[in-house]
Design a protein around this motif. Structure first.
Motif, PDB file in Angstrom:
ATOM      1  N   LEU A  16      13.197  -8.714   6.964  1.00  0.00           N
ATOM      2  CA  LEU A  16      12.679  -7.599   5.013  1.00  0.00           C
ATOM      3  C   LEU A  16      11.263  -7.547   5.355  1.00  0.00           C
ATOM      4  CD1 LEU A  16      14.510  -9.899   2.154  1.00  0.00           C
ATOM      5  CD2 LEU A  16      14.790  -7.548   3.115  1.00  0.00           C
ATOM      6  N   SER A  17      10.565  -8.318   5.930  1.00  0.00           N
ATOM      7  CA  SER A  17       8.808  -7.749   6.182  1.00  0.00           C
ATOM      8  C   SER A  17       8.243  -6.416   6.786  1.00  0.00           C
ATOM      9  CB  SER A  17       7.959  -9.291   6.944  1.00  0.00           C
ATOM     10  OG  SER A  17       8.635  -9.193   8.237  1.00  0.00           O
ATOM     11  N   ALA A  18       9.314  -5.961   7.219  1.00  0.00           N
ATOM     12  CA  ALA A  18       8.997  -4.621   7.443  1.00  0.00           C
ATOM     13  C   ALA A  18       8.695  -4.190   6.480  1.00  0.00           C
ATOM     14  CB  ALA A  18       9.283  -4.547   9.185  1.00  0.00           C
ATOM     15  N   SER A  19      10.230  -4.133   6.001  1.00  0.00           N
ATOM     16  CA  SER A  19      10.361  -2.789   4.986  1.00  0.00           C
ATOM     17  C   SER A  19       9.527  -3.316   3.576  1.00  0.00           C
ATOM     18  CB  SER A  19      11.447  -3.231   4.680  1.00  0.00           C
ATOM     19  OG  SER A  19      12.149  -4.204   4.062  1.00  0.00           O
ATOM     20  N   PHE A  20       8.847  -4.622   3.286  1.00  0.00           N
ATOM     21  CA  PHE A  20       8.282  -5.213   2.126  1.00  0.00           C
ATOM     22  C   PHE A  20       6.684  -4.577   3.140  1.00  0.00           C
ATOM     23  CE2 PHE A  20      12.249  -6.277   0.842  1.00  0.00           C
ATOM     24  CZ  PHE A  20      12.204  -5.285  -0.428  1.00  0.00           C
ATOM     25  N   ALA A  21       6.480  -4.944   3.261  1.00  0.00           N
ATOM     26  CA  ALA A  21       5.013  -4.516   4.168  1.00  0.00           C
ATOM     27  C   ALA A  21       4.193  -3.672   3.413  1.00  0.00           C
ATOM     28  CB  ALA A  21       4.536  -4.807   6.084  1.00  0.00           C
ATOM     29  N   GLN A  22       4.977  -3.219   3.111  1.00  0.00           N
ATOM     30  CA  GLN A  22       3.288  -2.245   2.157  1.00  0.00           C
ATOM     31  C   GLN A  22       4.091  -1.758   1.143  1.00  0.00           C
ATOM     32  OE1 GLN A  22       1.640  -0.108   3.685  1.00  0.00           O
ATOM     33  NE2 GLN A  22       2.153  -1.026   5.398  1.00  0.00           N
ATOM     34  N   ALA A  23       4.284  -3.534  -0.092  1.00  0.00           N
ATOM     35  CA  ALA A  23       4.912  -3.129  -0.980  1.00  0.00           C
ATOM     36  C   ALA A  23       3.963  -3.792  -1.801  1.00  0.00           C
ATOM     37  CB  ALA A  23       5.987  -4.428  -1.236  1.00  0.00           C
ATOM     38  N   ALA A  24       3.165  -3.720  -2.798  1.00  0.00           N
ATOM     39  CA  ALA A  24       2.091  -3.930  -3.824  1.00  0.00           C
ATOM     40  C   ALA A  24       2.351  -5.451  -3.899  1.00  0.00           C
ATOM     41  CB  ALA A  24       2.024  -3.022  -5.145  1.00  0.00           C
ATOM     42  N   THR A  25       1.047  -6.297  -3.984  1.00  0.00           N
ATOM     43  CA  THR A  25       1.030  -7.795  -4.893  1.00  0.00           C
ATOM     44  C   THR A  25       1.086  -7.698  -5.916  1.00  0.00           C
ATOM     45  OG1 THR A  25       1.021  -8.457  -2.126  1.00  0.00           O
ATOM     46  CG2 THR A  25       0.470  -9.981  -4.266  1.00  0.00           C
ATOM     47  N   ARG A  26       1.656  -8.437  -6.999  1.00  0.00           N
ATOM     48  CA  ARG A  26       1.016  -7.987  -8.311  1.00  0.00           C
ATOM     49  C   ARG A  26      -0.348  -9.008  -8.212  1.00  0.00           C
ATOM     50  NH1 ARG A  26       5.892 -10.486 -11.730  1.00  0.00           N
ATOM     51  NH2 ARG A  26       4.192 -10.681 -12.724  1.00  0.00           N
ATOM     52  N   SER A  27      -1.205  -8.944  -9.296  1.00  0.00           N
ATOM     53  CA  SER A  27      -2.468  -8.960  -9.388  1.00  0.00           C
ATOM     54  C   SER A  27      -2.455 -10.114 -10.962  1.00  0.00           C
ATOM     55  CB  SER A  27      -3.746  -8.597  -9.034  1.00  0.00           C
ATOM     56  OG  SER A  27      -3.061  -7.817 -10.136  1.00  0.00           O
ATOM     57  N   ASN A  28      -1.629  -9.729 -11.781  1.00  0.00           N
ATOM     58  CA  ASN A  28      -1.349 -10.808 -12.940  1.00  0.00           C
ATOM     59  C   ASN A  28      -0.665 -11.649 -12.527  1.00  0.00           C
ATOM     60  OD1 ASN A  28       0.766  -9.144 -12.420  1.00  0.00           O
ATOM     61  ND2 ASN A  28       1.182  -8.833 -15.008  1.00  0.00           N
ATOM     62  N   GLY A  29      -1.451 -13.271 -13.276  1.00  0.00           N
ATOM     63  CA  GLY A  29      -0.249 -14.686 -13.174  1.00  0.00           C
ATOM     64  C   GLY A  29      -1.059 -15.693 -12.909  1.00  0.00           C
ATOM     65  N   PRO A  30       0.019 -16.993 -12.585  1.00  0.00           N
ATOM     66  CA  PRO A  30      -1.562 -17.782 -12.689  1.00  0.00           C
ATOM     67  C   PRO A  30      -2.293 -18.327 -11.261  1.00  0.00           C
ATOM     68  CG  PRO A  30       1.120 -18.070 -11.702  1.00  0.00           C
ATOM     69  CD  PRO A  30       1.161 -16.878 -12.160  1.00  0.00           C
ATOM     70  N   GLU A  32      -4.532 -15.400  -8.638  1.00  0.00           N
ATOM     71  CA  GLU A  32      -4.838 -14.004  -8.756  1.00  0.00           C
ATOM     72  C   GLU A  32      -5.458 -14.242  -7.841  1.00  0.00           C
ATOM     73  OE1 GLU A  32      -5.413 -12.047 -10.892  1.00  0.00           O
ATOM     74  OE2 GLU A  32      -4.626 -13.161 -12.258  1.00  0.00           O
ATOM     75  N   MET A  33      -5.476 -13.125  -6.687  1.00  0.00           N
ATOM     76  CA  MET A  33      -5.385 -13.002  -5.142  1.00  0.00           C
ATOM     77  C   MET A  33      -4.992 -11.562  -5.406  1.00  0.00           C
ATOM     78  SD  MET A  33      -2.076 -14.759  -3.831  1.00  0.00           S
ATOM     79  CE  MET A  33      -2.169 -16.259  -5.022  1.00  0.00           C
ATOM     80  N   ALA A  34      -6.839 -10.679  -3.956  1.00  0.00           N
ATOM     81  CA  ALA A  34      -6.560  -9.920  -3.722  1.00  0.00           C
ATOM     82  C   ALA A  34      -5.898  -9.361  -2.445  1.00  0.00           C
ATOM     83  CB  ALA A  34      -8.077 -10.087  -2.585  1.00  0.00           C
ATOM     84  N   LYS A  35      -4.889  -8.049  -3.054  1.00  0.00           N
ATOM     85  CA  LYS A  35      -4.190  -7.932  -2.210  1.00  0.00           C
ATOM     86  C   LYS A  35      -4.359  -7.382  -1.066  1.00  0.00           C
ATOM     87  CE  LYS A  35      -1.263  -3.288  -1.929  1.00  0.00           C
ATOM     88  NZ  LYS A  35      -1.239  -1.909  -2.385  1.00  0.00           N
ATOM     89  N   VAL A  36      -3.330  -7.914   0.258  1.00  0.00           N
ATOM     90  CA  VAL A  36      -4.715  -7.032   1.629  1.00  0.00           C
ATOM     91  C   VAL A  36      -2.822  -6.980   2.163  1.00  0.00           C
ATOM     92  CG1 VAL A  36      -5.009  -8.811   3.910  1.00  0.00           C
ATOM     93  CG2 VAL A  36      -5.590  -9.202   1.140  1.00  0.00           C
ATOM     94  N   GLU A  37      -2.748  -6.232   3.238  1.00  0.00           N
ATOM     95  CA  GLU A  37      -1.243  -5.441   3.362  1.00  0.00           C
ATOM     96  C   GLU A  37      -2.023  -5.712   5.251  1.00  0.00           C
ATOM     97  OE1 GLU A  37      -0.658  -1.944   3.068  1.00  0.00           O
ATOM     98  OE2 GLU A  37      -1.001  -2.407   1.112  1.00  0.00           O
ATOM     99  N   ASP A  38      -1.386  -6.679   6.103  1.00  0.00           N
ATOM    100  CA  ASP A  38      -1.804  -7.407   7.282  1.00  0.00           C
ATOM    101  C   ASP A  38      -0.279  -7.362   7.934  1.00  0.00           C
ATOM    102  OD1 ASP A  38      -2.385  -8.138   9.689  1.00  0.00           O
ATOM    103  OD2 ASP A  38      -4.079  -9.361   8.936  1.00  0.00           O
ATOM    104  N   PRO A  39       0.726  -6.641   7.704  1.00  0.00           N
ATOM    105  CA  PRO A  39       2.618  -7.152   8.477  1.00  0.00           C
ATOM    106  C   PRO A  39       1.602  -7.465   9.721  1.00  0.00           C
ATOM    107  CG  PRO A  39       1.815  -4.832   8.155  1.00  0.00           C
ATOM    108  CD  PRO A  39      -0.009  -5.625   7.737  1.00  0.00           C
ATOM    109  N   ALA A  40       0.849  -6.816  10.478  1.00  0.00           N
ATOM    110  CA  ALA A  40       1.068  -7.999  11.881  1.00  0.00           C
ATOM    111  C   ALA A  40       0.654  -9.486  12.178  1.00  0.00           C
ATOM    112  CB  ALA A  40      -0.081  -7.030  13.071  1.00  0.00           C
TER     113      ALA A  40
END
Length: 119
Positions: A16-30, A32-40
């Motif tokens: 699933l990771s290949a298909s979800f690699a571009q999916a956004a990471t939610r930032s609201n919640g317990p 807080e972290m920056a979205k990083v896209e680094d599938p490799a």
């Protein structure tokens, strides 16, 4: 049984990771972290865990988990739950698995139930 469960979860996560690699990471919640896209790097994290290179997997996956990558959060939670590559810590396992669920990981949701960490 535990090893078979972990391999099954990770096989699903790798697929699933290949298909979800571009999916956004939610930032609201317990957490807080920056979205990083680094599938490799996330793939290296998963491969290290599957290949039982737990010390390497823990350092790489924890860093990626902190950056908001759901598969890395799943693996980090599993390592804390099982005591692989780090000391066993059910509180940290629960935290990372819940964060992975919050970011869309169905495998993490299953892991919380199977590892009896769900609320």
């Amino acid at each position: 049984m535990r090893n078979r469960f972990v391999v099954m979860l990770l096989t699903s996560a790798v697929a699933l990771s290949a298909s979800f690699a571009q999916a956004a990471t939610r930032s609201n919640g317990p957490i807080e972290m920056a979205k990083v896209e680094d599938p490799a790097s996330e793939m290296k994290c998963l491969e290290a865990f599957v290949n039982s290179e737990f010390d390497f997997a823990h350092s790489l996956c924890l860093s990626l988990a902190q950056q908001g990558m759901p598969d890395a959060q799943l693996v980090t939670g599993l390592m804390y739950a099982l005591g692989e590559g780090t000391e066993q810590n059910s509180n940290l396992a629960k935290l990372w698995l819940k964060e992975a669920v919050r970011n869309g990981s169905l495998e993490a949701k299953e892991a919380l139930v199977d590892l009896k960490l769900a609320d």
